[in-house]
Design a protein around this motif. Structure first.
Motif, mmCIF file in Angstrom:
data_model
loop_
_atom_site.group_PDB
_atom_site.id
_atom_site.type_symbol
_atom_site.label_atom_id
_atom_site.label_comp_id
_atom_site.label_asym_id
_atom_site.label_seq_id
_atom_site.Cartn_x
_atom_site.Cartn_y
_atom_site.Cartn_z
ATOM 1 N N ARG A 7 0.808 -1.192 -0.057
ATOM 2 C CA ARG A 7 -0.225 -0.180 0.039
ATOM 3 C C ARG A 7 0.873 1.192 -0.071
ATOM 4 N NH1 ARG A 7 -5.465 -2.085 -0.567
ATOM 5 N NH2 ARG A 7 -4.762 -4.353 -0.133
ATOM 6 N N LYS A 8 2.143 1.009 0.461
ATOM 7 C CA LYS A 8 2.819 2.261 0.384
ATOM 8 C C LYS A 8 4.539 1.697 0.023
ATOM 9 C CE LYS A 8 1.436 5.104 4.232
ATOM 10 N NZ LYS A 8 1.794 5.320 5.805
ATOM 11 N N ASP A 9 5.119 2.497 -0.851
ATOM 12 C CA ASP A 9 6.385 2.010 -1.441
ATOM 13 C C ASP A 9 6.941 3.360 -2.117
ATOM 14 O OD1 ASP A 9 8.547 0.699 -2.296
ATOM 15 O OD2 ASP A 9 7.428 0.077 -4.118
ATOM 16 N N ASN A 10 7.663 4.154 -1.636
ATOM 17 C CA ASN A 10 8.305 5.426 -2.123
ATOM 18 C C ASN A 10 9.878 5.014 -2.532
ATOM 19 O OD1 ASN A 10 6.150 6.832 -2.294
ATOM 20 N ND2 ASN A 10 6.416 7.967 -0.471
ATOM 21 N N THR A 11 9.994 3.848 -3.313
ATOM 22 C CA THR A 11 11.423 3.572 -3.580
ATOM 23 C C THR A 11 11.630 4.036 -5.022
ATOM 24 O OG1 THR A 11 10.670 1.583 -4.040
ATOM 25 C CG2 THR A 11 11.726 1.724 -1.856
ATOM 26 N N GLY A 12 11.988 5.479 -5.447
ATOM 27 C CA GLY A 12 12.393 5.704 -6.730
ATOM 28 C C GLY A 12 10.839 5.943 -7.631
ATOM 29 N N TYR A 13 11.132 6.071 -8.862
ATOM 30 C CA TYR A 13 9.926 6.547 -9.609
ATOM 31 C C TYR A 13 8.691 5.556 -9.797
ATOM 32 C CZ TYR A 13 13.788 9.507 -11.322
ATOM 33 O OH TYR A 13 14.835 10.389 -11.495
ATOM 34 N N ASP A 14 7.440 5.911 -9.801
ATOM 35 C CA ASP A 14 6.400 4.880 -9.823
ATOM 36 C C ASP A 14 6.269 4.603 -11.276
ATOM 37 O OD1 ASP A 14 3.889 3.759 -9.947
ATOM 38 O OD2 ASP A 14 3.427 4.575 -8.150
ATOM 39 N N PHE A 40 5.988 12.786 -12.301
ATOM 40 C CA PHE A 40 6.580 13.939 -11.615
ATOM 41 C C PHE A 40 6.336 13.512 -10.111
ATOM 42 C CE2 PHE A 40 5.953 15.982 -15.823
ATOM 43 C CZ PHE A 40 7.375 16.088 -16.029
ATOM 44 N N ASN A 60 -2.195 7.525 -0.644
ATOM 45 C CA ASN A 60 -1.067 8.603 -0.429
ATOM 46 C C ASN A 60 -1.344 9.656 -1.101
ATOM 47 O OD1 ASN A 60 0.971 6.480 0.774
ATOM 48 N ND2 ASN A 60 0.055 5.484 -0.794
ATOM 49 N N ARG A 104 -0.256 11.009 -3.839
ATOM 50 C CA ARG A 104 -0.513 10.782 -5.357
ATOM 51 C C ARG A 104 -2.060 10.468 -5.527
ATOM 52 N NH1 ARG A 104 2.710 8.709 -8.583
ATOM 53 N NH2 ARG A 104 4.495 7.959 -7.328
ATOM 54 N N THR A 111 7.554 13.932 -2.754
ATOM 55 C CA THR A 111 7.872 12.869 -2.182
ATOM 56 C C THR A 111 6.789 11.624 -1.962
ATOM 57 O OG1 THR A 111 7.350 13.941 -0.151
ATOM 58 C CG2 THR A 111 9.695 14.212 -0.937
ATOM 59 N N ASN A 112 5.392 12.069 -2.580
ATOM 60 C CA ASN A 112 4.538 11.149 -2.391
ATOM 61 C C ASN A 112 4.247 10.751 -1.010
ATOM 62 O OD1 ASN A 112 2.150 9.485 -2.997
ATOM 63 N ND2 ASN A 112 3.412 7.785 -3.251
ATOM 64 N N ALA A 113 4.009 11.845 -0.111
ATOM 65 C CA ALA A 113 3.723 11.803 1.049
ATOM 66 C C ALA A 113 2.837 10.703 1.655
ATOM 67 C CB ALA A 113 3.564 13.232 2.053
ATOM 68 N N GLY A 114 2.578 10.108 2.946
ATOM 69 C CA GLY A 114 1.935 9.357 3.416
ATOM 70 C C GLY A 114 1.282 10.000 4.437
ATOM 71 N N GLU A 162 7.318 5.546 2.858
ATOM 72 C CA GLU A 162 6.679 7.002 2.650
ATOM 73 C C GLU A 162 7.837 8.073 2.846
ATOM 74 O OE1 GLU A 162 3.710 7.435 5.727
ATOM 75 O OE2 GLU A 162 5.140 7.761 7.331
ATOM 76 N N HIS A 163 9.151 7.605 3.139
ATOM 77 C CA HIS A 163 10.098 8.725 3.234
ATOM 78 C C HIS A 163 10.851 9.020 1.979
ATOM 79 C CE1 HIS A 163 10.307 8.070 7.670
ATOM 80 N NE2 HIS A 163 9.367 8.525 7.328
ATOM 81 N N GLY A 164 10.833 8.101 1.037
ATOM 82 C CA GLY A 164 11.590 8.270 -0.076
ATOM 83 C C GLY A 164 13.236 7.840 -0.299
ATOM 84 N N ILE A 165 14.010 8.214 -1.249
ATOM 85 C CA ILE A 165 15.291 7.789 -1.486
ATOM 86 C C ILE A 165 16.064 9.026 -0.870
ATOM 87 C CG2 ILE A 165 17.067 6.767 -3.118
ATOM 88 C CD1 ILE A 165 14.629 4.933 -2.383
ATOM 89 N N GLY A 196 6.595 11.870 -6.757
ATOM 90 C CA GLY A 196 7.156 10.801 -6.087
ATOM 91 C C GLY A 196 8.467 10.818 -6.770
ATOM 92 N N SER A 197 9.120 11.964 -7.750
ATOM 93 C CA SER A 197 10.305 11.689 -8.144
ATOM 94 C C SER A 197 11.306 12.560 -7.360
ATOM 95 C CB SER A 197 10.184 11.884 -9.633
ATOM 96 O OG SER A 197 10.014 13.314 -9.863
#
Lengths: 483, 483
Positions: A199-206, B211, B174, B176, B162-165, B441-444, B213-214
């Motif tokens: 449900r949540k995955d912010n590892t790089g571009y979607d 864009f 999320n 997005r 950052t596509n925050a949660g 949810e925090h990103g890279i 989440g990038s």
């Protein structure tokens, strides 16, 4: 080994007997259709009935086979048209007129890979028929909410490639909103496994959102992780008669304020649509005693047992009657009555088709502007095409109207369609002026490419071309579609 | 005109006095910070407190100014770091160590461009603070549901980049999922206007999701069209004590079956978290008389007036007690009691920070595997770091746990952090094995780049690099972040 070049109608193509043999070796005889009779259904566009040709139709049974087929076609510079149930309405899943493109049908890849009730996810292959996906969810006591007219034959991979809409978008979103992960094969045959059930995955571009809605031009979706939802415990349908589209729009606002989260459908139906159904579909009849100008088919749903939807709806209708927003209404007392109301709605496209004189537009505007659009759009058609009978209906709750028309009487035949392109331009101009979309749920395919160029900015078009070139530099994936 | 090259700590950079003058001419003196004191807050990473340097911080007031600044930097080959509220947790919004990158802060672009209640949309500029966005929706009688700890200072553009949660994802999705359209400036300064306020629009590739989440590496988001929702009419919070994380997980399934659509938060809290809050945050106290091992902070909401959430919850709890799934519970009787329960939850990060010995992981697994993950993750920490006190909490309903730890006693100080990278690797390995995400949810940002390489496939990494190269061929947008 002799290598002969396949003769396409437009001349030589890059398909050679060596390529065909290599593909046959990969997918087996069962996966390779070469006879015109066997290929016909894959080469016929459902909407227009136009028939294209192809050197072969490939039907791989596994992702690995899709990968190998694409690798071979990439190497040979051969265009590949990915195809699901071939039920699209914009000529997106049949080959172009060259006759040299190969059709890659996903129809043999229909396994359920995993059903995880506690995670509320279903992992299926792209070729699974939507109705079978719905059934698999239902059997597990869950709901997969994507629902549309072609659900008995469209495939989930095609639904995602085209970001399908349908009647439950107001509550559950478009097809892209129902997906957690996908597996896709890239133009050069590499497999991207993005089948994460998170449900949540912010590892790089979607990346999944790039493939979803790209109509098979950036990659071939081979499997998907779908979100499931709690099954509605209570459900209630009503047909509500109103004096104008504006009253319907005001009634929508009232419903959203009062029970927004319980609206599972809010469909607008012009009186002409019902009359056409009564004429063309045997056995259909008016659920109300009097004639009204416009209708709303409303469905409320709740997954919380004991929610008294009838009380909610009755209060709503009382208030709407008092405000003179609503003229009459019938609430379905049984599931049969509910089905009968929905059948009326679902018969509209078939009744339209039967006339043989359909001019259609799948447009969207901001929800608040729907009534404006219907008024202004109707005025345009009255002015430009006096022999047209407007058949507008659709997903008012999403701002999406199928702004269709047929000939006032069937005698008009083909001449009725003559001003089609001028009307289309006028309607799209109006939609554009209102900040809307000329293709709300049907996509671009081969049919609306010039509209994309006309109504999207040079920057936007350039971004799309940049993405296409980056992901498919040899332009072998559904060449000539979208861009 | 003399052109001097700016001296960055690592040597000469591409920033020249000519470039600075041109930027100053574009944004005015007010939009150009050059003094170290003025720049400090933009150059300091909140989480780590590390301080970076930059030749200047640019604060454009309009999209046109952002465009012109990017055009100039693109021409000069100068890296630009887009920055919102600078509240991220992965070093994504501060410059790299070169000292030659320019910070582009969106903080002066905070206008509401349009509020359309009947379309349920709010169009705002990227620099609007999340709390102000929430307030604008609230003032209009609507809800913008994105909610997270930093809401008082984070900006909506950063939330989308950052596509925050946050705490409402289980119900609303999320960041997005809360967006209909965006406006973004591309690396070469061109403006893409994708500010469409439509619920359905299938006209080509969905560029906004590229864009979102990038993390500012593909374009700079300058404005957004947000979805608004009906304001909840009824709301109810409860703290539920359970014997194990597995019981919490089973209770989640029960809630989802019984009232899935009404769950607006389902937060897991380990007992250690509460104890740490009692120790570190003055005035905090245990809402229950006895001590339990694990807790769920549950919030139900309904936008349908008259929904008896208390009856729903009491039935749920009765059944859960009967099944010995739940040990105790307190339902907030007033808004003050509800706020007190939520304050306990919200104080956990601050209590953790105060210890100065935090090792944290923002991970997700499929929802059904949360209890497994907590058991196996805890065993790893017990084995590898006996002086750690586990502080796990988070968004169980989304499968997202902040799997954090602090030193058993504060005396440990810095030595406690020594095995951090080994523990991180072990926890991420476990998450990966379970099909999970090492950054939910925090990103890279700059911090987790090596993890992206370790846990994502070569095909996936190559796709991301291909996109980056296609959209930012000169690598001037947030260089060195994500990839």
């Amino acid at each position: 080994m002799t290598n002969t070049t396949f003769k396409s109608p437009s001349g030589a193509s890059n398909v050679t007997s060596v390529l065909i043999d290599a593909i046959r070796k990969t997918v087996g005889n069962k996966g390779c259709l070469l006879e015109p009779d066997d290929m016909a259904v894959y080469l016929t566009d459902r909407r227009s009935a136009l028939v294209r040709s192809a050197p072969l139709v490939v039907r791989p049974a596994t992702t690995q086979e899709v990968s190998e087929v694409l690798r071979l076609c990439h190497e040979a510079n051969v265009g590949v048209v990915p195809q699901g149930g071939n039920t699209g309405l914009v000529e997106g899943s049949v080959p172009d007129i060259s006759g040299g493109q190969i059709v890659l049908s996903l129809s043999r890849m229909r396994s359920v890979r995993e059903l995880d009730v506690s995670n509320a996810t279903l992992t299926v292959e792209a070729g699974a028929v939507l109705a079978d996906v719905q059934r698999a969810a239902d059997d597990a006591g869950m709901l997969f909410p994507l629902s549309l007219a072609a659900e008995g034959s469209c495939q989930i991979g095609g639904n995602l490639s085209t970001n399908a809409g349908g009647t439950a978008v107001i509550r559950y979103g478009n097809a892209r909103d129902l997906v957690l992960g996908i597996e896709a094969v890239l133009s050069d045959g590499r497999i991207w496994n993005g089948l994460r059930a998170l449900r949540k995955d912010n590892t790089g571009y979607d990346l999944k959102h790039l493939f979803i809605g790209s109509e098979g031009t950036l990659g071939v979706i081979t499997a998907v992780v779908l979100k499931l939802f709690p099954k509605p415990q209570e459900q209630l349908s009503a047909l509500v008669a109103v004096a104008s589209a504006r009253d319907a729009s005001n009634f929508l606002s009232r419903c959203q304020r009062a029970c927004g989260e319980n609206i599972s459908s809010f469909e607008y139906i012009h009186r002409n649509c019902l009359e056409l159904v009564f004429e063309k579909i045997p056995g259909s009849r008016d659920p109300l005693d009097e004639v009204y100008g416009h209708y709303v088919l409303l469905e409320l749903g709740s997954s919380t047992p004991g929610t008294d939807l009838r009380a909610v709806l009755e209060t709503l209708l009382e208030e709407a009657f008092a405000a003179e927003e609503v003229e009459n209404a019938t609430i379905a007392a049984t599931i049969e009555q509910s089905n009968a109301l929905w059948k009326l709605r679902e018969d509209i496209p078939e009744a339209t088709r039967i006339t043989g004189t359909r001019i259609g537009h799948d447009v969207a505007v901001p929800v608040a502007l729907i009534a404006d659009f219907l008024e202004r759009g109707s005025a345009i058609v009255e002015r430009m095409h006096p022999s047209a009978r407007l058949i507008p209906f659709g997903h008012m709750g999403d701002g999406n109207i199928h702004f269709n028309m047929v000939a006032v009487d069937d005698a008009h035949g083909a001449s009725f369609l003559e001003p089609e392109s001028e009307i289309r331009r006028a309607i799209y101009d109006l939609v554009h002026e209102m900040g809307g979309s000329f293709s709300a749920e049907h996509g671009i395919g081969g049919l609306k490419k010039s509209d994309l160029v006309a109504y999207r900015s040079p920057v936007e078009l350039d971004l799309m071309r940049t993405l296409k070139h980056a992901l498919d530099p040899k332009n072998i994936l559904n060449p000539g579609k979208v861009l």
